[in-house]
Scaffold this motif. Structure first.
Motif, PDB file in Angstrom:
ATOM      1  N   TYR A  33      37.899 -30.301  21.755  1.00 21.98           N
ATOM      2  CA  TYR A  33      37.580 -29.416  22.881  1.00 21.98           C
ATOM      3  C   TYR A  33      36.092 -29.110  22.862  1.00 21.98           C
ATOM      4  O   TYR A  33      35.513 -28.854  21.807  1.00 21.98           O
ATOM      5  CB  TYR A  33      38.373 -28.104  22.739  1.00 21.98           C
TER       6      TYR A  33
ATOM      7  N   TYR B 144      45.659 -25.245  27.905  1.00 21.28           N
ATOM      8  CA  TYR B 144      46.594 -25.456  26.792  1.00 21.28           C
ATOM      9  C   TYR B 144      48.041 -25.277  27.246  1.00 21.28           C
ATOM     10  O   TYR B 144      48.904 -26.062  26.867  1.00 21.28           O
ATOM     11  CB  TYR B 144      46.271 -24.533  25.609  1.00 21.28           C
TER      12      TYR B 144
ATOM     13  N   SER C 196      40.902 -38.273  28.238  1.00 22.19           N
ATOM     14  CA  SER C 196      40.384 -36.925  28.407  1.00 22.19           C
ATOM     15  C   SER C 196      41.291 -36.172  29.370  1.00 22.19           C
ATOM     16  O   SER C 196      42.095 -36.781  30.084  1.00 22.19           O
ATOM     17  CB  SER C 196      38.961 -36.953  28.955  1.00 22.19           C
ATOM     18  N   THR C 197      41.153 -34.874  29.349  1.00 19.34           N
ATOM     19  CA  THR C 197      41.945 -34.060  30.275  1.00 19.34           C
ATOM     20  C   THR C 197      41.269 -32.709  30.503  1.00 19.34           C
ATOM     21  O   THR C 197      40.544 -32.217  29.647  1.00 19.34           O
ATOM     22  CB  THR C 197      43.378 -33.819  29.738  1.00 19.34           C
ATOM     23  N   HIS C 198      41.543 -32.156  31.699  1.00 20.93           N
ATOM     24  CA  HIS C 198      41.113 -30.777  31.982  1.00 20.93           C
ATOM     25  C   HIS C 198      42.298 -29.810  31.890  1.00 20.93           C
ATOM     26  O   HIS C 198      42.164 -28.636  32.215  1.00 20.93           O
ATOM     27  CB  HIS C 198      40.531 -30.664  33.401  1.00 20.93           C
TER      28      HIS C 198
ATOM     29  N   LEU D 184      42.632 -36.820  22.385  1.00 20.55           N
ATOM     30  CA  LEU D 184      42.395 -36.267  23.728  1.00 20.55           C
ATOM     31  C   LEU D 184      41.123 -35.428  23.708  1.00 20.55           C
ATOM     32  O   LEU D 184      40.975 -34.541  22.868  1.00 20.55           O
ATOM     33  CB  LEU D 184      43.560 -35.375  24.167  1.00 20.55           C
TER      34      LEU D 184
ATOM     35  N   TYR E 197      42.340 -22.715  24.071  1.00 23.90           N
ATOM     36  CA  TYR E 197      42.097 -23.736  23.042  1.00 23.90           C
ATOM     37  C   TYR E 197      41.460 -23.140  21.787  1.00 23.90           C
ATOM     38  O   TYR E 197      41.718 -23.597  20.678  1.00 23.90           O
ATOM     39  CB  TYR E 197      41.246 -24.884  23.607  1.00 23.90           C
TER      40      TYR E 197
ATOM     41  N   VAL F 245      39.203 -32.635  25.532  1.00 30.77           N
ATOM     42  CA  VAL F 245      39.643 -31.601  26.468  1.00 30.77           C
ATOM     43  C   VAL F 245      38.474 -30.699  26.846  1.00 30.77           C
ATOM     44  O   VAL F 245      37.709 -30.264  25.973  1.00 30.77           O
ATOM     45  CB  VAL F 245      40.757 -30.732  25.841  1.00 30.77           C
TER      46      VAL F 245
ATOM     47  N   LEU G 292      43.021 -33.289  19.240  1.00 27.92           N
ATOM     48  CA  LEU G 292      42.336 -32.783  20.433  1.00 27.92           C
ATOM     49  C   LEU G 292      40.905 -32.387  20.071  1.00 27.92           C
ATOM     50  O   LEU G 292      40.692 -31.712  19.057  1.00 27.92           O
ATOM     51  CB  LEU G 292      43.050 -31.527  20.940  1.00 27.92           C
TER      52      LEU G 292
ATOM     53  N   THR H 146      31.984 -32.914  29.373  1.00 29.13           N
ATOM     54  CA  THR H 146      32.991 -33.980  29.275  1.00 29.13           C
ATOM     55  C   THR H 146      32.354 -35.366  29.171  1.00 29.13           C
ATOM     56  O   THR H 146      32.724 -36.177  28.316  1.00 29.13           O
ATOM     57  CB  THR H 146      33.876 -33.975  30.550  1.00 29.13           C
TER      58      THR H 146
ATOM     59  N   LEU I  49      49.274 -28.446  28.997  1.00 26.17           N
ATOM     60  CA  LEU I  49      49.170 -29.713  28.277  1.00 26.17           C
ATOM     61  C   LEU I  49      50.567 -30.320  28.104  1.00 26.17           C
ATOM     62  O   LEU I  49      51.504 -29.608  27.751  1.00 26.17           O
ATOM     63  CB  LEU I  49      48.563 -29.412  26.903  1.00 26.17           C
TER      64      LEU I  49
END
Ligand code: A3P
Length: 326
Positions: free
Chosen positions: A153, A137, A132-134, A61, A206, A63, A151, A70, A140
């Motif tokens: 970041y 933590y 991917s993700t916004h 992922l 994170y 993040v 992950l 990103t 999540l």
């Protein structure tokens, strides 16, 4: 699917009606859930994702807090992971005709509602899923924390992330909405009211986890990557478990790390037709809004000394005791 506020499912509307609400930068409102702000249209997807996404141990992922790099990280991670099938100099490399967001889907944007499934992996030759993700933590999905998935970041100087988000938001506003002023956006940002914000809480969340579990979370900084892309490309490859072999690094045909850095560079990506005029199928966003200047310290062209002072003090306060510096 980018839902309009009145298209949102009723159960979600019920939840929204209980949450703190503030003015949005390009949507009517942002809502605070689990400590972080997001627009109404993101809720149903995000909640579905929290409920249904089952991380596999081999998942990766990417993040970020929005506007921290990103798009760049997506292009790098995809290219590194898929380099056997698509060497970076391949004439048909997927990045030449697809925007990085098409190659690495956002978990909470692209989840398949009907079947509660995460998005299928495009063009991926390896047996590993790259998303991917916004999500912060705390938000999540549990399996992402409890499984062995990895992950990565990336964070960025809050001043640059703010300027980038301000431009991005103005590009997303309709002509009827006009623009949001720098001052108004700055005030909201400093109060934590921004897409995925408070920005600092996202980063610190994170950062702290990465200190506890460095094999689980690789913590990168945009500024350091701009400074030394090759070192970071190698770190990402090592972390993902696909380090460059001695043969790859010594190949007489060219240095693969340089090739990846070039393929994913701001100048190269912005020269491609897809990133100049392409439009995302999910959401109808023009891909060019993900590229602006791609440099560090552009904030110097926008922020007054008072603004710099305020945001720097805020950063020092929020990062106090964490040994994190941006
Ligand atoms: P600027 O607005 O400061 O130029 P995100 O991808 O998280 O949405 O972040 C967007 C920011 O990353 C924008 O910053 C954008 O220009 C920059 N960016 C996009 N692609 C990049 C690349 N290949 N290399 C460096 N920066 C990049």
């Amino acid at each position: 699917p980018w839902l309009l506020e009145d298209e949102i499912p009723q159960e979600c509307k019920n939840l929204l009606s209980t949450l703190p609400k503030e003015k949005g930068w390009c949507e009517p409102h942002l809502y605070q859930y689990q400590g972080f702000w997001r627009p109404a249209w993101l809720f149903s997807n995000a909640l579905a994702c929290q409920k249904h996404y089952q991380a596999q141990n081999t998942d990766i992922l990417l993040v970020t807090a929005p506007k921290s790099g990103t798009t760049w990280l997506k292009s790098l991670a995809f290219t590194i992971l898929n380099r056997k099938l698509y060497p970076p100099t391949h004439n048909h490399h997927p990045l030449l005709t697809k925007n990085p967001h098409e190659l690495v889907p956002f978990l909470e944007l692209n989840i398949d509602f009907e079947n509660n499934k995460p998005p299928p992996m495009p063009n991926n030759n390896v047996d590993r899923r790259l998303y991917s993700t916004h999500f912060s933590y705390v938000s999540l999905p549990n399996s992402a924390k409890s499984s062995a998935c990895k992950l990565i970041y990336i964070c960025r100087d809050p001043k640059d992330a703010f300027i980038s988000l301000w431009h991005f938001s103005n590009k997303r506003r309709t002509p009827e909405m006009g623009t949001i002023s720098l001052e108004e956006a700055f005030e909201l940002f400093c109060r934590g009211v921004s897409l995925g914000g408070p920005f600092w809480d996202h980063v610190v969340g994170y950062w702290q986890e990465s200190l506890k579990a460095p094999d689980k979370i690789l913590f990168l900084k945009y500024e350091e990557m701009i400074e030394q892309p090759n070192i970071h490309i190698k770190r990402i490859a090592d972390f993902m478990g696909c380090p460059f072999s001695a043969e790859e690094l010594e190949a007489s045909s060219g240095n693969i790390v340089d090739e990846i850095a070039h393929l994913c560079s701001f100048n190269n990506l912005t020269s491609l037709e897809v990133n100049k005029n392409g439009i995302s199928s999910a959401g109808g966003l023009r891909f060019d809004i993900f590229f602006r200047r791609g440099i560090t310290q552009d904030w110097k062209n926008y922020l007054t000394p008072d603004m710099v002072d305020r945001i720097d003090r805020l950063t020092a306060e929020k990062f106090q005791g964490s040994e994190l510096k941006l």
